[in-house]
Design a protein around this motif. Structure first.
Motif, mmCIF file in Angstrom:
data_model
loop_
_atom_site.group_PDB
_atom_site.id
_atom_site.type_symbol
_atom_site.label_atom_id
_atom_site.label_comp_id
_atom_site.label_asym_id
_atom_site.label_seq_id
_atom_site.Cartn_x
_atom_site.Cartn_y
_atom_site.Cartn_z
ATOM 1 N N ASN A 16 0.810 -1.217 0.000
ATOM 2 C CA ASN A 16 0.000 0.000 0.000
ATOM 3 C C ASN A 16 0.844 1.268 0.000
ATOM 4 O OD1 ASN A 16 -2.570 -1.205 -0.098
ATOM 5 N ND2 ASN A 16 -2.492 -1.627 2.086
ATOM 6 N N VAL A 63 -5.419 -8.869 -6.554
ATOM 7 C CA VAL A 63 -5.927 -7.500 -6.532
ATOM 8 C C VAL A 63 -5.737 -6.904 -5.142
ATOM 9 C CG1 VAL A 63 -7.923 -6.015 -6.958
ATOM 10 C CG2 VAL A 63 -7.604 -8.107 -8.313
ATOM 11 N N ILE A 64 -5.194 -5.685 -5.124
ATOM 12 C CA ILE A 64 -4.909 -4.987 -3.872
ATOM 13 C C ILE A 64 -5.930 -3.888 -3.609
ATOM 14 C CG2 ILE A 64 -3.201 -3.556 -2.672
ATOM 15 C CD1 ILE A 64 -1.115 -5.023 -4.539
ATOM 16 N N ALA A 65 -6.289 -3.134 -4.648
ATOM 17 C CA ALA A 65 -7.202 -1.997 -4.481
ATOM 18 C C ALA A 65 -7.963 -1.756 -5.775
ATOM 19 C CB ALA A 65 -6.416 -0.740 -4.097
ATOM 20 N N SER A 67 -11.264 -1.610 -8.609
ATOM 21 C CA SER A 67 -12.136 -2.586 -9.265
ATOM 22 C C SER A 67 -11.957 -2.521 -10.772
ATOM 23 C CB SER A 67 -13.600 -2.326 -8.908
ATOM 24 O OG SER A 67 -14.007 -1.066 -9.395
ATOM 25 N N GLU A 80 -11.651 -7.147 -7.586
ATOM 26 C CA GLU A 80 -11.823 -6.331 -6.387
ATOM 27 C C GLU A 80 -10.788 -6.807 -5.382
ATOM 28 O OE1 GLU A 80 -15.292 -8.869 -4.125
ATOM 29 O OE2 GLU A 80 -15.912 -7.321 -5.516
ATOM 30 N N PRO A 81 -10.504 -6.017 -4.352
ATOM 31 C CA PRO A 81 -9.483 -6.424 -3.390
ATOM 32 C C PRO A 81 -9.724 -7.831 -2.849
ATOM 33 C CG PRO A 81 -10.084 -4.156 -3.018
ATOM 34 C CD PRO A 81 -11.048 -4.696 -4.041
ATOM 35 N N PHE A 103 -2.822 -4.121 -8.599
ATOM 36 C CA PHE A 103 -2.699 -5.567 -8.430
ATOM 37 C C PHE A 103 -1.232 -5.970 -8.514
ATOM 38 C CE2 PHE A 103 -3.563 -4.849 -12.933
ATOM 39 C CZ PHE A 103 -2.589 -5.598 -13.574
#
Length: 111
Positions: A16, A63-65, A67, A80-81, A103
């Protein structure tokens, strides 16, 4: 060898902390790379599309954040996360970011 975020002196990072969304298009950073695998952090601006293509290596997407939609072999997958996707080598795929999307892409030369 490309500059990587993880080196011999840093074995962990907080993904992040490295999310940087461009105003348009794609920004990628290599997290780790060696002779067997490469992990890269991808940040896509909202509305960015990557046309259908293939890769010669097996790959995973985490996927981290944000859409979007990954179309893998003609089938849409909602991103999606928390979503994890395995893509076999040479599988046709395309990507569309509905919002800013981040991602982790890992390519493997042997699985």
């Amino acid at each position: 060898m490309a500059t990587t975020l993880i080196t011999s002196t840093t074995t962990t990072i907080q993904l992040n902390d490295h999310l940087n969304f461009p105003d348009a298009g794609v920004l990628s950073k290599v997290i780790w790379k060696d002779a067997v695998c490469q992990s890269s952090l991808f940040c896509l601006a909202e509305g960015t599309e990557i046309s259908e293509h293939t890769a010669t290596r097996n790959a995973t997407v985490q996927v981290i954040a944000g859409s979007g939609t990954l179309t893998l072999e003609g089938k849409p997958i909602a991103l999606e996360p928390g979503v994890f996707v395995f893509m076999a080598a040479n599988a046709p795929h395309a990507l569309a970011a509905a919002t800013n999307l981040a991602f982790l892409l890992t390519l493997a030369s042997d699985c």
